[in-house]
Motif scaffolding. Sequence first.
Motif, mmCIF file in Angstrom:
data_model
loop_
_atom_site.group_PDB
_atom_site.id
_atom_site.type_symbol
_atom_site.label_atom_id
_atom_site.label_comp_id
_atom_site.label_asym_id
_atom_site.label_seq_id
_atom_site.Cartn_x
_atom_site.Cartn_y
_atom_site.Cartn_z
ATOM 1 N N ARG A 131 3.867 12.867 -15.274
ATOM 2 C CA ARG A 131 4.397 11.499 -15.232
ATOM 3 C C ARG A 131 4.105 10.930 -13.861
ATOM 4 O O ARG A 131 4.327 11.574 -12.836
ATOM 5 N N SER A 132 3.598 9.711 -13.869
ATOM 6 C CA SER A 132 3.200 9.042 -12.639
ATOM 7 C C SER A 132 3.655 7.590 -12.687
ATOM 8 O O SER A 132 3.756 7.002 -13.758
ATOM 9 N N VAL A 133 3.892 7.037 -11.501
ATOM 10 C CA VAL A 133 4.221 5.627 -11.391
ATOM 11 C C VAL A 133 2.997 4.904 -10.850
ATOM 12 O O VAL A 133 2.448 5.285 -9.822
ATOM 13 N N LEU A 134 2.593 3.877 -11.575
ATOM 14 C CA LEU A 134 1.498 3.010 -11.166
ATOM 15 C C LEU A 134 2.134 1.705 -10.713
ATOM 16 O O LEU A 134 2.828 1.053 -11.499
ATOM 17 N N VAL A 135 1.936 1.339 -9.446
ATOM 18 C CA VAL A 135 2.575 0.148 -8.878
ATOM 19 C C VAL A 135 1.510 -0.792 -8.329
ATOM 20 O O VAL A 135 0.621 -0.359 -7.591
ATOM 21 N N VAL A 136 1.631 -2.063 -8.682
ATOM 22 C CA VAL A 136 0.739 -3.096 -8.164
ATOM 23 C C VAL A 136 1.598 -4.062 -7.351
ATOM 24 O O VAL A 136 2.592 -4.581 -7.854
ATOM 25 N N GLU A 137 1.218 -4.279 -6.104
ATOM 26 C CA GLU A 137 1.965 -5.155 -5.196
ATOM 27 C C GLU A 137 1.355 -6.559 -5.164
ATOM 28 O O GLU A 137 0.215 -6.756 -5.574
ATOM 29 N N ASP A 138 2.114 -7.496 -4.628
ATOM 30 C CA ASP A 138 1.665 -8.882 -4.416
ATOM 31 C C ASP A 138 1.198 -9.565 -5.696
ATOM 32 O O ASP A 138 0.219 -10.316 -5.700
ATOM 33 N N VAL A 139 1.924 -9.316 -6.796
ATOM 34 C CA VAL A 139 1.562 -9.881 -8.098
ATOM 35 C C VAL A 139 2.152 -11.285 -8.230
ATOM 36 O O VAL A 139 3.345 -11.489 -8.046
ATOM 37 N N ARG A 140 1.295 -12.234 -8.551
ATOM 38 C CA ARG A 140 1.734 -13.625 -8.717
ATOM 39 C C ARG A 140 1.985 -13.973 -10.178
ATOM 40 O O ARG A 140 2.799 -14.835 -10.484
ATOM 41 N N LYS A 141 1.271 -13.294 -11.093
ATOM 42 C CA LYS A 141 1.379 -13.633 -12.512
ATOM 43 C C LYS A 141 0.966 -12.424 -13.345
ATOM 44 O O LYS A 141 0.042 -11.705 -12.974
ATOM 45 N N VAL A 142 1.662 -12.225 -14.476
ATOM 46 C CA VAL A 142 1.351 -11.138 -15.404
ATOM 47 C C VAL A 142 1.127 -11.730 -16.791
ATOM 48 O O VAL A 142 1.911 -12.562 -17.244
ATOM 49 N N GLN A 143 0.053 -11.300 -17.449
ATOM 50 C CA GLN A 143 -0.218 -11.702 -18.824
ATOM 51 C C GLN A 143 -0.575 -10.455 -19.623
ATOM 52 O O GLN A 143 -1.222 -9.544 -19.106
ATOM 53 N N SER A 144 -0.148 -10.434 -20.879
ATOM 54 C CA SER A 144 -0.539 -9.332 -21.760
ATOM 55 C C SER A 144 -1.247 -9.918 -22.973
ATOM 56 O O SER A 144 -0.938 -11.026 -23.415
ATOM 57 N N PHE A 145 -2.217 -9.169 -23.494
ATOM 58 C CA PHE A 145 -3.051 -9.615 -24.604
ATOM 59 C C PHE A 145 -3.197 -8.492 -25.619
ATOM 60 O O PHE A 145 -3.320 -7.329 -25.235
ATOM 61 N N GLY A 146 -3.174 -8.834 -26.894
ATOM 62 C CA GLY A 146 -3.518 -7.876 -27.938
ATOM 63 C C GLY A 146 -2.431 -6.924 -28.353
ATOM 64 O O GLY A 146 -2.691 -6.000 -29.126
ATOM 65 N N PHE A 147 -1.210 -7.111 -27.878
ATOM 66 C CA PHE A 147 -0.099 -6.272 -28.328
ATOM 67 C C PHE A 147 1.201 -7.052 -28.156
ATOM 68 O O PHE A 147 1.277 -7.997 -27.378
ATOM 69 N N ASP A 148 2.205 -6.637 -28.901
ATOM 70 C CA ASP A 148 3.502 -7.301 -28.895
ATOM 71 C C ASP A 148 4.449 -6.545 -27.971
ATOM 72 O O ASP A 148 4.847 -5.420 -28.280
ATOM 73 N N ARG A 149 4.792 -7.147 -26.841
ATOM 74 C CA ARG A 149 5.674 -6.478 -25.861
ATOM 75 C C ARG A 149 7.075 -6.256 -26.395
ATOM 76 O O ARG A 149 7.822 -5.464 -25.841
ATOM 77 N N SER A 150 7.457 -6.925 -27.464
ATOM 78 C CA SER A 150 8.809 -6.737 -28.010
ATOM 79 C C SER A 150 8.887 -5.536 -28.940
ATOM 80 O O SER A 150 9.977 -5.142 -29.343
ATOM 81 N N GLY A 151 7.758 -4.923 -29.283
ATOM 82 C CA GLY A 151 7.749 -3.739 -30.144
ATOM 83 C C GLY A 151 8.197 -2.511 -29.369
ATOM 84 O O GLY A 151 7.390 -1.828 -28.748
ATOM 85 N N LYS A 152 9.477 -2.225 -29.375
ATOM 86 C CA LYS A 152 10.066 -1.172 -28.527
ATOM 87 C C LYS A 152 9.513 0.228 -28.783
ATOM 88 O O LYS A 152 9.609 1.099 -27.934
ATOM 89 N N ASP A 153 8.919 0.464 -29.956
ATOM 90 C CA ASP A 153 8.369 1.785 -30.279
ATOM 91 C C ASP A 153 6.866 1.876 -30.000
ATOM 92 O O ASP A 153 6.262 2.916 -30.235
ATOM 93 N N LEU A 154 6.284 0.810 -29.497
ATOM 94 C CA LEU A 154 4.849 0.765 -29.258
ATOM 95 C C LEU A 154 4.463 1.657 -28.073
ATOM 96 O O LEU A 154 5.077 1.600 -27.011
ATOM 97 N N VAL A 155 3.439 2.480 -28.276
ATOM 98 C CA VAL A 155 2.895 3.333 -27.210
ATOM 99 C C VAL A 155 1.503 2.822 -26.868
ATOM 100 O O VAL A 155 0.666 2.645 -27.752
ATOM 101 N N LEU A 156 1.272 2.583 -25.585
ATOM 102 C CA LEU A 156 -0.010 2.075 -25.090
ATOM 103 C C LEU A 156 -0.826 3.214 -24.497
ATOM 104 O O LEU A 156 -0.268 4.193 -24.001
ATOM 105 N N SER A 157 -2.138 3.055 -24.514
ATOM 106 C CA SER A 157 -3.042 4.031 -23.914
ATOM 107 C C SER A 157 -4.005 3.293 -22.985
ATOM 108 O O SER A 157 -4.694 2.366 -23.411
#
Length: 157
Positions: A76-102
């Motif tokens: 298990r690792s933490v991936l951190v991005v600093e100085d973020v001004r805006k975040v967008q997601s495409f192609g998946f539903d962020r509200s799907g609590k059981d969704l696993v991303l790769s």
Amino acid sequence: MTDARFEEGGEEPLRLIAQDAEDLKVLSSLVQDAVLPVTELKYDAKRRRFAALVNRFRWEDRSEAERVGRAYERVRSVLVVEDVRKVQSFGFDRSGKDLVLSVLSISFEPGEDGTGRLTMILAGDGAIALDVEALEVRLDDVTRPYRAPSGKVPRHD
């Protein structure tokens, strides 16, 4: 008596920072095939920080595992991005609590004056795009390695 700590083991956890495109290539190769529940994506707008808690395949250990006949590992690792001004997601539903991303890869398109867009490409045509003030991405292992549940090296057909 105290519990053992990760740092007392024979191998040190990864602690990396990418601040340019070449650094990011290394970091991207290490998070390739990392999996995470969509619930482990967090954006703190006030701190301008995006974080993801991922279960990454230990590509850096693959040859050693094969050489000694040991199981492949994840950590298990933490991936951190600093100085973020805006975040967008495409192609998946962020509200799907059981969704696993790769994660397939992470890339950076520079803009003006050090700004740019960091894109995390996901399996299944998904992506997360982060508009950043400057490129600063950290990867920190936060647990001991564990046996990869599949017992196999990830493959892409």
